[in-house]
Every structure is written in C-alpha cells, then in structure tokens.
Design a protein around this motif. Structure first.
Motif, PDB file in Angstrom:
ATOM      1  N   PHE A  24     -14.647  35.113 -29.185  1.00  0.00           N
ATOM      2  CA  PHE A  24     -14.735  35.123 -27.705  1.00  0.00           C
ATOM      3  C   PHE A  24     -13.489  34.090 -27.229  1.00  0.00           C
ATOM      4  O   PHE A  24     -13.389  33.018 -27.670  1.00  0.00           O
ATOM      5  N   ALA A  25     -12.897  34.317 -26.046  1.00  0.00           N
ATOM      6  CA  ALA A  25     -12.069  33.190 -25.480  1.00  0.00           C
ATOM      7  C   ALA A  25     -12.965  32.091 -24.918  1.00  0.00           C
ATOM      8  O   ALA A  25     -13.885  32.502 -24.246  1.00  0.00           O
ATOM      9  N   LEU A  26     -12.196  30.995 -24.834  1.00  0.00           N
ATOM     10  CA  LEU A  26     -12.863  29.830 -24.102  1.00  0.00           C
ATOM     11  C   LEU A  26     -11.973  29.192 -22.991  1.00  0.00           C
ATOM     12  O   LEU A  26     -10.667  29.225 -23.425  1.00  0.00           O
ATOM     13  N   MET A  27     -12.356  28.953 -21.993  1.00  0.00           N
ATOM     14  CA  MET A  27     -11.764  28.100 -20.857  1.00  0.00           C
ATOM     15  C   MET A  27     -12.228  26.897 -20.699  1.00  0.00           C
ATOM     16  O   MET A  27     -13.291  26.787 -20.887  1.00  0.00           O
ATOM     17  N   ILE A  43      -9.924  46.072 -19.241  1.00  0.00           N
ATOM     18  CA  ILE A  43     -10.610  45.241 -18.355  1.00  0.00           C
ATOM     19  C   ILE A  43     -10.933  45.887 -16.928  1.00  0.00           C
ATOM     20  O   ILE A  43      -9.994  46.560 -16.407  1.00  0.00           O
ATOM     21  N   VAL A  44     -12.253  45.560 -16.349  1.00  0.00           N
ATOM     22  CA  VAL A  44     -12.448  45.965 -15.020  1.00  0.00           C
ATOM     23  C   VAL A  44     -11.729  45.132 -13.924  1.00  0.00           C
ATOM     24  O   VAL A  44     -11.686  43.893 -14.001  1.00  0.00           O
ATOM     25  N   LEU A  67     -16.176  37.940 -18.127  1.00  0.00           N
ATOM     26  CA  LEU A  67     -17.418  37.559 -18.290  1.00  0.00           C
ATOM     27  C   LEU A  67     -17.715  36.245 -18.653  1.00  0.00           C
ATOM     28  O   LEU A  67     -17.085  35.657 -19.723  1.00  0.00           O
ATOM     29  N   ALA A  68     -18.242  35.331 -18.099  1.00  0.00           N
ATOM     30  CA  ALA A  68     -18.491  33.697 -18.254  1.00  0.00           C
ATOM     31  C   ALA A  68     -19.781  33.728 -18.760  1.00  0.00           C
ATOM     32  O   ALA A  68     -20.627  34.115 -18.396  1.00  0.00           O
ATOM     33  N   THR A  73     -14.460  35.822 -21.186  1.00  0.00           N
ATOM     34  CA  THR A  73     -14.014  37.004 -22.068  1.00  0.00           C
ATOM     35  C   THR A  73     -13.864  38.213 -21.019  1.00  0.00           C
ATOM     36  O   THR A  73     -14.329  38.261 -20.038  1.00  0.00           O
ATOM     37  N   SER A  74     -13.003  38.883 -21.331  1.00  0.00           N
ATOM     38  CA  SER A  74     -12.549  40.273 -20.398  1.00  0.00           C
ATOM     39  C   SER A  74     -14.029  41.138 -19.947  1.00  0.00           C
ATOM     40  O   SER A  74     -14.767  41.427 -20.951  1.00  0.00           O
ATOM     41  N   ALA A  75     -14.059  41.184 -18.844  1.00  0.00           N
ATOM     42  CA  ALA A  75     -15.285  42.010 -18.616  1.00  0.00           C
ATOM     43  C   ALA A  75     -15.176  43.789 -18.906  1.00  0.00           C
ATOM     44  O   ALA A  75     -14.434  44.341 -17.997  1.00  0.00           O
TER      45      ALA A  75
END
Length: 763
Positions: free
Chosen positions: A252-255, A338-339, A228-229, A329-331
């Motif tokens: 949340f993780a960041l790219m 995770i989906v 999820l972005a 972050t994981s959807a």
C-alpha cells in the motif's frame, strides 16, 4: 523622442490555468506598457505597445521568468500597427477550431494557501478547497479549452462578492484563478456512512479523523479519484482492507504529514527528498528505516515504502490533529480503475469503506497518483499520472499527428502534435471491462482537449490485445502495427532525443514477437523507424501459458527441464509438489501442450525466484521478480553466475542452462537467498555488457538503450549502466517515461510517425 511600437505575441505551452494572464498584466504594468491579453484555443495572445527597450525586456521576462506552474514552449512575436491608448486589459477568451494550448497538470497546494488554511483569522480557515493561480487542481477539472471557469467542473459554483473581487483584482494571488472559491460559495465536504446516509456533524473532517483512529476504513475523495485511508499501525484494519480490496500482498502507498515523518519511516537522500517534495508530489519508493513501527501489512515481503506528501488542503486537514502517516491507496477492487464519480462511489465504496469523506466538486477525468523512484541518481517514473499529465514531451523533430493506443497492461495512450507528444495518465490493464471503459473515456477526453484526431493510429502486433482490436475498429485510419519491444526501445530513444542507431537491451515480461513466440529478453539494433533482432535469451517452455506468470513454480520446473532434461535433480521445488503434478508439467513441456515458448527476462526472474525458494505463486504481477530484488544483500559483492551466449546464424542466443544448474545446486545446498539473488543480478549485468561488446565489435554502435519493465530494478539497472559506462558506451535510460508498458505508447507513436514519413517520401 522615443518611438512607440506595438507587438503581437503568441505564447504556446502550459500557459493556461497557471496565472499567466495576471503575470502578463502585472509585467506590462511594471514596464508602463499598454495593450491586452487573452486566452485562446492555442495558448495566450498578447498585444502590447510601448518603447522598444521596454518591449524587448517584456518579451525576455515572458520567456525567462514565467509563473511557477507555467512552461513556455514557444514565443512568436510580430510587429503590428500602433493603436495608441492607455492601460492594459485582460480580454474575454476566444475559441477557434484549431487548438494548440497545453493544460496544466494538477498541482499541490502552495505555501501561501497553506498559511491561510491554518490561520484562524483568514476567511478560508480550514476550507478544504483553498487554491490560487499557483496551485490546485487543473487537468481533472477541465472539460474544454480555453481554460476558463465555464469550461471546468467549477462552472456550477458562482463566486460570492468577496471571491469575485479577488478574481478581478490584478494585485491578488487569485486574479483570474479559475477554481477560486471559499466556504460561502464553493464546494463543501460531507461524511457518509456505509449505507449512504449523511453523518450529522458540524466538522466532517474532524469526525473522519476520529473514525480513522478507531480503525475504520475511510474513502476520501481527492483530485483525480477516491482513496482508501486507514491507520498504518492498525493490523486488523489493514487486514480488512486487503480482504475487501482483494489485494493480498501488494504494498500500500503511504501519505505522510511532512518530510520529517518520511525520514522517520524511510531512508532519504538529497535526490529522493527533492523528488518527494516536487510540485508533482508522486509516490516515491524509499528504503524502509529499521524500527519504523508500522504494521508489516503495509508492505509485506518488501524493503521499501511508497511514500507521498499531502497535495490537497483536505489531506493537510486530515493530518493536522492526529495522524503523521496514513495508508492512502486507490479506492477500487484489484485490477479495476480508481473510483472517481460520486454515483459510482455510492455503490462500489459501500463494500470497501466504512465511511466516505466526499465533496460536491465533480472530477471530470480520473487520474491515479504517479509513482517514482531514484535510479541512476535521478527520478524515474514507474507510473506517469497525476502531476505530470498532460504535460507534453518534446520530440526531436516535428511529426504528423499520431494516436498510439498502447499495450494491454499498464496501458496509456499517446497523441502527437507537431513536436509534442502527449502521454496520457495511467489507465491500467485492459483485460478488465471497467478499465477498458476508462480507456475509452481517456481517448475521448484527450482528443477533445488537445483538438487532435489523427489519421494515423499505431498499435501493438498482438492480435488479441483490446487496444489492437480498438485500433482496428476505427474508421478511415491508417493503421501501423509496431512490435512491442521495438516500441520500448523507440520510447527510450525518443525520451532521450536520440536520433541515431543504437543497441536496445529490452528486458520485460512478455511481448508478441515477429516469429509468433513470446519475446522479452531482447538485444535489438535499430532506431525510431526500424529494428532487427540481434540476440535474445534462449526460448524456455512456459507450461500453461499465462498461468505460468501467476505460478513461478512452473517456470522453475521449466528451468530444471531445460538444464537437466526429464530426469530432474533432487530439489526443494520438485519435492514440494506431488509427483503426478510434476509429471503433468513435464508432459506438457515435452509435447508442447498449452506451452508457448518465451525468451522473457521476466520469466527468467520467476524461474530463479522459484528455484531459490522465494516464491512459488504470486498475487500480483511482477511479485517474484520484486522479491528477488528485495533479497539482495545490503553490501553486495561481485560474485556472479556464468551466463553464456553463442552465435546462431546472425543472432546471439543466451543459454541460461549453467545458471539454472548453479542456482539449483546453491539452493539444494542451503546457500542464502541473498547470495543467490546477488549472483543472478551480477551475472545478468555482466551478460548485458558482454553482449553489447559483441554487438559493438560487429556493428560499431556505442549507444545502448536500457528499457522494459525489468529495468525498474534499481540494482540491475545501475550495475549494468556502470559496467557499460566504464567500457565506453553511452547509456540511455528512462526518466519521465516509464520503462515498463506505461511508456509503450510513446514508442508506438514515434515509430508510426517515422515510418509514415519515410513511406510518403518514397524511402
């Protein structure tokens, strides 16, 4: 006249899906050798003929100069009859029942492919699935071995003439690259709205970027599942994402687009930069840089960001036009896996995302992002998954095949074969039915691709774990129960290839003890076969059992009850609760009603966090301990709370009463939480040193393994390590195996193998 020889060479390790056969072809041509190479179910087989000096050099190059993604574990050479002939061929792969090959992990897109991706003159310009033998998806595509296109999820995409020419050309970077494709013959991207309708656009990626800039939540299909972005500066979009995911406060993780962006947002040193840029592309925990400009909703109550670099062409395309950073972050809904399947995405993602950027290349097995941090000057994996799995860990000795089914939380599986241990990707918390289904899928996939179905199955002693129940349902297997904290210790010993006895300092949240109590603050003596409990934190009442893990206030009251008895002192925690509620908890503890006893160091952190006023309730596991770590001052001193221990029988029992009184007093007097946190951390580090000194004096052991989830705490681990090293101890830490329950399965497997071996030897 030089005599011709012919060698048959068998190469084992990660030698499929990494361009090894093209490398062999080109190396043979370089030295004027004839013969052939093929993949089989064990690895790569070569027959090569030529002069001895050239054959010796050829073998040396195989070992010492393999392709970037290869990992050669073993090269076996035997001389065979000379056959003559000219030229060198790549033959069709062979399959046989026995399998020993290793599959490459999924890897980031290489520099050469990135150059082509953004070259308007290249036929793969802006193609989201560009790859070559040096990069791209592997593990998540593989359905069987040997690694050939027909045994991947690319089997349904027939190569066009141009791609086929590259695939057949020994001079091409895509020579026998199994996921090879282009816009004319390969997977395609499309954009859907929340109703599932395809958005009419000629450029789905650019349209997706536009939607993100408007504050939309976008589901993006990646290598091992959907992310999820969202724009990390868009406060309302982040709040919507938290509400939809059911993730109130967990970071949340960041790219980020590149290292320069990472340096703008966080503080990087040489080691953390190297980890961030590594081929595995993990999420790396890094200190936030003041003035970073992102919303506090990205990482509430946290001084760190989890940053990762793009690792697929699609990611790079998202960053090209607009963004330098995205929440990625994981959807999934909180506590669910995770989906990764498109059919599941159509249902689940409609309630999570406003739009979905998907593609038609199937993902065979889900794999989350790996998470790491720098600790003790090197990388430490906190979650071992994409980029690292299914790479093997080498064991110090050969073992019988063992399946270890892991723990309940942060579950992983482990399969051993010979001197290799294969730790699965992160699976998750098995209390969720969806996660348990993922556990079963991983179990089937791992056994299949590794060709191992062990007769020995290792499991935790906890009778109510889903993993334990699963092991007990397996037919015709030898079951070996392994105590939770011994498995932690054995995991650390095995990773460090340490074969002797050691002191194990095992600090974590919870584990089923041999006395039926909840352990978690343990000093063990032993090796990878046996152990004894040499000491532990004193047992504290845990009012409400598991409810106390969600409400640290209960452990705060437990600490006050332990230190002061029923007559609790004046304290903000006591005064914040209705007197009837306080009385209720006191009666629970006095009468031991739904109040197990625990020696858990994790609950000790919870108690101190509650007494310091940091956290009365948590929204995710380990939150109170994390925020206590985050409260540490930037320039720590040496002040410490006084932990003491006494000898009770054969065990050292740590009495925390003085610490609880000191924390309560400091909190009541308004001492800053940063000083409380520092005194607690320093006191715990000194306790570790003092207890290990005592055990060394008594038993003569000088090696100390620091393991368990508490040793994810950078300050505590580095402080304890420094004190131990200064005092002459050898300190064993984790690196490639998580110290938390994600590493438990490795320890279970090693213990089960050793015990079985000893039993059969009559020891």
């Amino acid at each position: 006249m030089n005599t011709l020889l012919r060698h048959r060479i068998e190469v084992r390790g990660i030698v499929q899906g990494v361009g090894f056969r093209p490398f062999v072809y080109q190396t043979a041509a370089r030295f004027g050798l004839s013969g052939w190479v093929l993949n089989d179910s064990d690895g790569v087989v070569i027959e090569v003929e030529g002069e001895k000096t050239h054959l010796d050099t050829f073998a040396s190059v195989l070992r010492e100069e393999p392709p970037p993604l290869a990992a050669v574990a073993e090269v076996h050479i035997e001389e065979v009859a000379v056959k003559g002939g000219a030229g060198f061929d790549i033959l069709q792969s062979q399959r046989h029942r026995h399998r020993a090959t290793e599959i490459s992990p999924d890897t980031f897109v290489c520099t050469d492919c990135l150059t082509e991706l953004f070259d308007p003159a290249d036929r793969r310009y802006r193609y989201p699935f560009i790859n070559c033998t040096n990069c791209g998806p592997r593990y998540t595509l593989v359905t069987d071995v040997p690694y050939d296109r027909g045994y991947t999820t690319m089997a349904g995409f027939a190569m066009c003439p141009a791609c086929q020419r590259e695939y057949d050309d020994p001079s091409s970077r895509r020579f026998h690259a199994q996921p090879n494709a282009c816009p004319d013959c390969g997977p395609q991207v499309l954009l859907r709205d929340a109703s599932g309708q395809v958005v009419d656009t000629t450029d789905p990626v650019s349209e997706a970027v536009s939607l993100l800039s408007q504050g939309c939540i976008l589901a993006v299909k990646g290598v091992g599942g959907y992310h999820l972005a969202v724009d990390p500066c868009h406060e309302q979009a982040l709040r919507r994402l938290r509400r939809r995911k059911g993730r109130d406060e967990k970071p949340f993780a960041l790219m980020v687009a590149d290292v320069s962006t990472a340096q703008r947002l966080a503080v990087l040193d040489e080691e953390s930069r190297r980890l961030l840029e590594s081929t595995e592309r993990p999420i790396v925990l890094l200190p936030q840089r003041p003035g970073h400009g992102l919303s506090p909703q990205v990482a509430p109550h946290n001084r760190y960001f989890g940053l990762m670099l793009p690792y697929t062409p699609l990611h790079y395309l998202l960053f090209q036009d607009f963004f330098s950073a995205l929440v990625m972050t994981s959807a999934n809904f909180s506590e669910e896996p995770i989906v990764f399947r498109d059919e599941d995405a159509q249902g689940t993602l409609r309630s999570l995302a406003d739009y979905t950027l998907e593609h038609n290349r199937p993902i065979h097995i889900r794999t989350d992002d790996s998470i790491a941090r720098i600790l003790g000057g090197r990388g430490l994996l906190l979650r071992r998954s994409r980029g690292f799995v299914p790479r093997a860990l080498r064991l110090i000795r050969q073992t019988e095949p063992v399946l270890a089914v892991g723990a309940e939380l942060k579950n992983t599986l482990c399969l051993t074969r010979g001197q290799q241990a294969y730790l699965s990707q992160h699976i998750g918390d098995l209390q969720s039915p969806e996660v348990f289904r993922s556990f079963l899928q991983t179990y089937d996939h791992f056994r299949h691709i590794l060709g191992v179905d062990p007769d020995i199955v290792a499991h935790d002693l906890h009778p109510d774990y889903q993993s334990t129940a699963f092991a007990q349902q397996l037919q015709d297997k030898m079951l070996v129960g392994v105590q939770h904290h011994h498995a932690h210790m054995a995991s650390c010993l095995a990773e460090n290839c340490f074969d002797g006895e050691a002191i194990g300092v095992v600090f974590d949240g919870a584990g089923y003890g041999e006395d039926g109590q909840v352990w978690g603050g343990e000093f063990l003596l032993g090796d990878c076969r046996d152990f004894r409990r040499a000491g532990h934190l004193a047992y504290l009442p845990m009012p409400g059992g598991d409810a106390a893990t969600r409400e640290p206030l209960r452990m705060g009251l437990s600490a006050l009850f332990y230190a002061f008895g029923r007559e609790l002192p004046s304290h903000p925690l006591v005064e914040s609760l209705p007197q009837s509620e306080v009385e209720f908890y006191l009666q629970m503890m006095e009468r031991r009603l739904n109040t197990p006893l625990t020696s858990s160091c994790g609950r000790l952190f919870d108690a101190v966090a509650a007494l310091a006023g940091l956290r009365y309730r948590v929204s995710y596991e380990g939150q109170a301990a994390l925020e206590l770590e985050m409260a540490l001052p930037e320039n720590p001193g040496e002040e410490a709370y006084p932990f003491v221990f006494e000898k009770v029988g054969e065990e050292l029992i740590v009495n925390p009463a003085k610490v609880f009184r000191a924390v309560a007093d400091d909190s009541w007097q308004g001492v800053d939480t940063s000083r409380i946190s520092l005194r607690f951390h320093n006191g715990l580090a000194r306790l570790i040193l003092d207890a290990c000194r005592s055990l060394r004096d008594q038993y003569g052991l000088k090696a100390v393994a620091l393991t368990g989830g508490v040793f994810q705490n950078r300050y505590l681990t580095e402080k304890a390590r420094a004190l131990l090293l200064e005092d002459g101890f050898r300190v064993l830490l984790h690196s490639l195996v998580p110290p938390n329950d994600g590493g438990i399965s490795l320890g279970q497997a090693v213990v089960a193998a050793r015990r079985t071996e000893a039993g059969r030897a009559g020891c």
